[in-house]
Design a protein around this motif. Structure first.
Motif, PDB file in Angstrom:
ATOM      1  N   VAL A 167      44.130  43.304  50.223  1.00 53.88           N
ATOM      2  CA  VAL A 167      44.437  43.804  48.892  1.00 53.88           C
ATOM      3  C   VAL A 167      45.729  43.148  48.426  1.00 53.88           C
ATOM      4  O   VAL A 167      46.761  43.263  49.076  1.00 53.88           O
ATOM      5  CB  VAL A 167      44.578  45.342  48.886  1.00 53.88           C
ATOM      6  N   LYS A 168      45.637  42.457  47.302  1.00 53.07           N
ATOM      7  CA  LYS A 168      46.794  41.768  46.740  1.00 53.07           C
ATOM      8  C   LYS A 168      47.523  42.625  45.706  1.00 53.07           C
ATOM      9  O   LYS A 168      48.713  42.466  45.502  1.00 53.07           O
ATOM     10  CB  LYS A 168      46.345  40.444  46.118  1.00 53.07           C
ATOM     11  N   ASP A 169      46.797  43.533  45.043  1.00 48.72           N
ATOM     12  CA  ASP A 169      47.383  44.428  44.043  1.00 48.72           C
ATOM     13  C   ASP A 169      46.496  45.663  43.959  1.00 48.72           C
ATOM     14  O   ASP A 169      45.308  45.553  43.659  1.00 48.72           O
ATOM     15  CB  ASP A 169      47.462  43.718  42.686  1.00 48.72           C
ATOM     16  N   GLU A 170      47.055  46.832  44.246  1.00 47.22           N
ATOM     17  CA  GLU A 170      46.293  48.087  44.235  1.00 47.22           C
ATOM     18  C   GLU A 170      45.892  48.540  42.835  1.00 47.22           C
ATOM     19  O   GLU A 170      44.927  49.279  42.680  1.00 47.22           O
ATOM     20  CB  GLU A 170      47.093  49.216  44.896  1.00 47.22           C
ATOM     21  N   ASN A 171      46.634  48.140  41.809  1.00 43.49           N
ATOM     22  CA  ASN A 171      46.364  48.608  40.454  1.00 43.49           C
ATOM     23  C   ASN A 171      46.491  47.481  39.436  1.00 43.49           C
ATOM     24  O   ASN A 171      47.354  47.518  38.559  1.00 43.49           O
ATOM     25  CB  ASN A 171      47.324  49.752  40.090  1.00 43.49           C
ATOM     26  N   PRO A 172      45.638  46.469  39.522  1.00 38.99           N
ATOM     27  CA  PRO A 172      45.754  45.354  38.582  1.00 38.99           C
ATOM     28  C   PRO A 172      45.271  45.728  37.185  1.00 38.99           C
ATOM     29  O   PRO A 172      44.472  46.655  37.017  1.00 38.99           O
ATOM     30  CB  PRO A 172      44.837  44.291  39.200  1.00 38.99           C
ATOM     31  N   VAL A 173      45.752  45.016  36.209  1.00 44.39           N
ATOM     32  CA  VAL A 173      45.281  45.191  34.838  1.00 44.39           C
ATOM     33  C   VAL A 173      43.818  44.761  34.792  1.00 44.39           C
ATOM     34  O   VAL A 173      43.436  43.750  35.374  1.00 44.39           O
ATOM     35  CB  VAL A 173      46.133  44.333  33.875  1.00 44.39           C
ATOM     36  N   GLY A 174      42.990  45.536  34.123  1.00 40.64           N
ATOM     37  CA  GLY A 174      41.578  45.186  33.988  1.00 40.64           C
ATOM     38  C   GLY A 174      40.773  45.346  35.263  1.00 40.64           C
ATOM     39  O   GLY A 174      39.740  44.703  35.428  1.00 40.64           O
ATOM     40  N   ALA A 175      41.208  46.206  36.168  1.00 40.19           N
ATOM     41  CA  ALA A 175      40.489  46.410  37.426  1.00 40.19           C
ATOM     42  C   ALA A 175      39.082  46.914  37.170  1.00 40.19           C
ATOM     43  O   ALA A 175      38.829  47.627  36.204  1.00 40.19           O
ATOM     44  CB  ALA A 175      41.244  47.393  38.306  1.00 40.19           C
ATOM     45  N   ARG A 176      38.162  46.502  38.044  1.00 46.18           N
ATOM     46  CA  ARG A 176      36.758  46.891  37.905  1.00 46.18           C
ATOM     47  C   ARG A 176      36.382  47.890  38.989  1.00 46.18           C
ATOM     48  O   ARG A 176      36.936  47.876  40.074  1.00 46.18           O
ATOM     49  CB  ARG A 176      35.873  45.653  38.013  1.00 46.18           C
ATOM     50  N   PRO A 177      35.367  48.718  38.687  1.00 43.19           N
ATOM     51  CA  PRO A 177      34.927  49.697  39.686  1.00 43.19           C
ATOM     52  C   PRO A 177      34.124  49.053  40.805  1.00 43.19           C
ATOM     53  O   PRO A 177      33.823  47.863  40.770  1.00 43.19           O
ATOM     54  CB  PRO A 177      34.042  50.642  38.864  1.00 43.19           C
ATOM     55  N   ALA A 178      33.756  49.854  41.770  1.00 41.25           N
ATOM     56  CA  ALA A 178      32.979  49.380  42.912  1.00 41.25           C
ATOM     57  C   ALA A 178      31.593  48.916  42.510  1.00 41.25           C
ATOM     58  O   ALA A 178      30.938  48.212  43.264  1.00 41.25           O
ATOM     59  CB  ALA A 178      32.876  50.471  43.972  1.00 41.25           C
ATOM     60  N   THR A 179      31.142  49.258  41.325  1.00 48.18           N
ATOM     61  CA  THR A 179      29.803  48.885  40.891  1.00 48.18           C
ATOM     62  C   THR A 179      29.802  47.634  40.014  1.00 48.18           C
ATOM     63  O   THR A 179      28.766  47.278  39.464  1.00 48.18           O
ATOM     64  CB  THR A 179      29.153  50.042  40.120  1.00 48.18           C
ATOM     65  N   ALA A 180      30.934  46.940  39.909  1.00 49.39           N
ATOM     66  CA  ALA A 180      30.991  45.719  39.100  1.00 49.39           C
ATOM     67  C   ALA A 180      30.032  44.691  39.696  1.00 49.39           C
ATOM     68  O   ALA A 180      29.842  44.610  40.901  1.00 49.39           O
ATOM     69  CB  ALA A 180      32.407  45.171  39.073  1.00 49.39           C
ATOM     70  N   SER A 181      29.423  43.878  38.859  1.00 45.79           N
ATOM     71  CA  SER A 181      28.409  42.932  39.321  1.00 45.79           C
ATOM     72  C   SER A 181      29.051  41.650  39.836  1.00 45.79           C
ATOM     73  O   SER A 181      29.830  41.014  39.160  1.00 45.79           O
ATOM     74  CB  SER A 181      27.452  42.609  38.174  1.00 45.79           C
ATOM     75  N   LEU A 182      28.732  41.286  41.061  1.00 41.53           N
ATOM     76  CA  LEU A 182      29.197  40.051  41.685  1.00 41.53           C
ATOM     77  C   LEU A 182      28.061  39.415  42.456  1.00 41.53           C
ATOM     78  O   LEU A 182      27.140  40.084  42.887  1.00 41.53           O
ATOM     79  CB  LEU A 182      30.333  40.334  42.684  1.00 41.53           C
ATOM     80  N   GLU A 183      28.122  38.111  42.670  1.00 39.93           N
ATOM     81  CA  GLU A 183      27.149  37.445  43.536  1.00 39.93           C
ATOM     82  C   GLU A 183      27.666  37.477  44.968  1.00 39.93           C
ATOM     83  O   GLU A 183      28.831  37.208  45.218  1.00 39.93           O
ATOM     84  CB  GLU A 183      26.976  35.986  43.131  1.00 39.93           C
TER      85      GLU A 183
END
Length: 164
Positions: free
Chosen positions: A133-149
């Motif tokens: 983890v590089k930043d626990e609270n980044p701007v524009g953070a996405r939830p665990a359900t964000a779509s990734l390949e």
């Protein structure tokens, strides 16, 4: 009572990410089980940073139809949280030397945190990530359900959720 740690561990710790249909009931259960409150809560998401045993427990809220009951549908993914980018790089090298298919995600936001990670699958298809983890609270953070390949077990890219 065990206390939680909210900082990155100095050594690796195993991560267990579970699909849960009732986030509040699951938070209450795991708070009682481990004697700690969540280190981080966001809509549909909670994580526990348990000191003893060293464990990062992640709860990802899913529908009851997706989750089901019992152990079927419970596992979202497994992981190892490591303290540095160098430790992620070392895992990536180890996987390559072993001939394992792996997929890198650098500077990705997932589970409401900025992370570098590498994914592999065990022989039965269970997804594992080694991440920092590089930043626990980044701007524009996405939830665990964000779509990734990520790579599926055949080595082909497929769509799956972040942390899925």
């Amino acid at each position: 009572m065990t206390t939680a740690t909210t900082s990155t561990p100095t050594t690796g710790r195993v991560q267990l990410a579970l699909n849960v249909a009732d986030l509040e009931a699951s938070i209450a259960f795991y708070s009682a089980m481990f004697g700690v409150e969540p280190a981080k809560r966001r809509p549909g998401y909670a994580n526990f940073a348990v000191a003893e045993p060293p464990l990062k427990l992640v709860l990802i809220e899913t529908s009851e139809d997706t989750r089901g009951t019992g152990v079927a549908g419970a596992l979202n993914h497994l992981g190892v949280e490591v303290p540095t980018i160098d430790a992620v790089t070392a895992a990536r090298t180890r996987f390559a030397e072993a001939g394992l298919a792996a997929f890198d995600e650098n500077d990705t936001t997932c589970c409401y945190a900025l992370q570098d990670k590498v994914w592999v699958h065990d022989p039965a298809g269970a997804p594992w990530e080694v991440y920092t983890v590089k930043d626990e609270n980044p701007v524009g953070a996405r939830p665990a359900t964000a779509s990734l390949e990520i790579l599926d077990v055949s080595g082909q890219k497929s769509q799956a959720g972040c942390c899925a």
